[in-house]
Design an enzyme around this catalytic site. Structure first.
Site, PDB file in Angstrom:
ATOM      1  N   GLY A  71      -2.040   0.820   1.879  1.00  0.00           N
ATOM      2  CA  GLY A  71      -2.422  -0.535   2.253  1.00  0.00           C
ATOM      3  C   GLY A  71      -2.242  -1.515   1.111  1.00  0.00           C
ATOM      4  CG  ASN A  72      -4.086  -1.002  -2.672  1.00  0.00           C
ATOM      5  OD1 ASN A  72      -4.801  -1.985  -2.541  1.00  0.00           O
ATOM      6  ND2 ASN A  72      -4.575   0.197  -2.893  1.00  0.00           N
ATOM      7  CE  LYS A 108      -1.139   6.025   1.883  1.00  0.00           C
ATOM      8  NZ  LYS A 108      -2.049   6.150   0.780  1.00  0.00           N
ATOM      9  CE  LYS A 158      -1.274   7.952  -3.640  1.00  0.00           C
ATOM     10  NZ  LYS A 158      -2.634   7.630  -3.203  1.00  0.00           N
ATOM     11  CE  LYS A 186      -9.406   4.798   2.626  1.00  0.00           C
ATOM     12  NZ  LYS A 186      -8.578   5.198   1.467  1.00  0.00           N
TER      13      LYS A 186
END
Length: 327
Positions: free
Chosen positions: A11-12, A210, A272, A125
């Protein structure tokens, strides 16, 4: 299907630091991202695109609360749905405009989570803008938000982020991919749902990571590659120390060892790497972690020592020319 990749966009990437996050700003960033996605399409990859929504959903939460005296504020899961539509539209149109393709399709997605997931009791988060300590504590008092300091850059709201269990629309996504569509889905980690007492789905307040949803989707649709787009060219070992260095390729066991040793913190690179190792453990061939600009090159690269093409996680390290034949 052949050469199928799931790409996770942060989103960043659409609302960057020191920008107001206006629609025009986000659309401009989406256009740049779409050009780079076009490179992967040109290389013959079928693509499913998943995106985050941390900045956007947090900003929308502030807007909701500020107008609560005029209209009722909506719950967090509704804001996830709103940002899924907002960013899904941005990305879909940007990819269509950049590539000329008409088979770019957004799929609204719900993601099942376990209502007993420990994450609900321990919010972690961060979402929304960075705040001063005074602003953060005021919002925590006025709105009952959980807050914490984030990486020395300010204070942010934190929310529950349970692990995904299943994407409810996966059959439709699979059929679209088989038909050759570029599919934009899993936005903001998906709209979180749990099973009610009677077995029906009920929405729940959370923002799912995500990267984990992208890995879950990649496994479910039988993708060969998972690409996680981030702000750095390659994963760093011993980050923040004089020994810091980029790593071009990691074997699966090596990556899990580094995780166990604390090389990749949960607040940054940890999710990640965990998403990548999960994907490889469940049938994936390669995971690439890099910037959008290097993503297509990372998928093409066969040199295990080339960190200028990002970081690639594989089952077994390819031999270099000095070690023998290159695979």
């Amino acid at each position: 299907m052949s050469k199928l990749a799931v790409v996770a966009l942060g989103g960043n990437a659409f609302t960057v630091e020191n920008e107001a996050g206006r629609y025009e700003d986000q659309a401009r960033h989406a256009a740049v991202m779409a050009e780079l996605i076009g490179g992967m399409l040109d290389d013959g990859w079928l693509l499913a695109l998943v995106h985050g929504n941390g900045p956007q959903v947090g900003n929308l939460a502030i807007q909701q609360e500020d107008g609560a005296d005029l209209v009722p504020a909506q719950p967090l899961f509704s804001l996830v749905a709103m940002t899924q539509g907002e960013l899904g539209s941005l990305i879909t149109l940007a990819v269509r405009n950049a590539t000329g393709r008409t088979d770019v399709t957004g799929v609204l997605s719900h993601v099942v989570v376990d209502q007993d997931d420990a994450a609900f009791a321990a919010p972690s988060k961060p979402i929304g803008p960075f705040l001063t300590e005074q602003e953060a504590h005021r919002l925590a008092t006025d709105r009952g938000w959980h807050i914490r300091e984030d990486s020395g850059r300010g204070w942010r709201r934190i929310v529950a982020s349970p692990r995904p269990v299943r994407i409810t629309e996966v059959d439709a996504i699979r059929q679209l991919l088989r038909a050759g569509h570029v599919v934009v889905t899993g936005g903001g980690g998906g709209i979180p749902v749990v099973r009610g007492v009677g077995g029906e789905f009920e929405c729940t307040d959370a923002v799912i990571d995500k990267d984990y949803v992208a890995a879950e989707l990649a496994v479910a649709v039988g993708a060969q590659a998972l690409v996680i787009v981030t702000a750095i060219d390659a994963v760093q070992l011993d980050f923040g120390t004089p020994r810091q260095r980029p790593i071009a390729q990691m074997e699966l066991d090596e990556a899990e060892c580094h995780l166990a040793q604390g090389q990749f913190p949960e607040g940054s690179m940890g999710p990640k790497i965990r998403a990548s190792t999960y994907f490889l453990r469940h049938g994936g061939e390669v995971a690439v972690i890099t910037t959008a600009a290097l993503a297509a090159r990372g998928l093409r690269c066969t040199d295990p020592d080339d960190s200028s093409a990002g970081t690639r996680l594989v089952h077994r390290r390819a031999a270099t020319s000095s070690e023998g034949s290159t695979s």
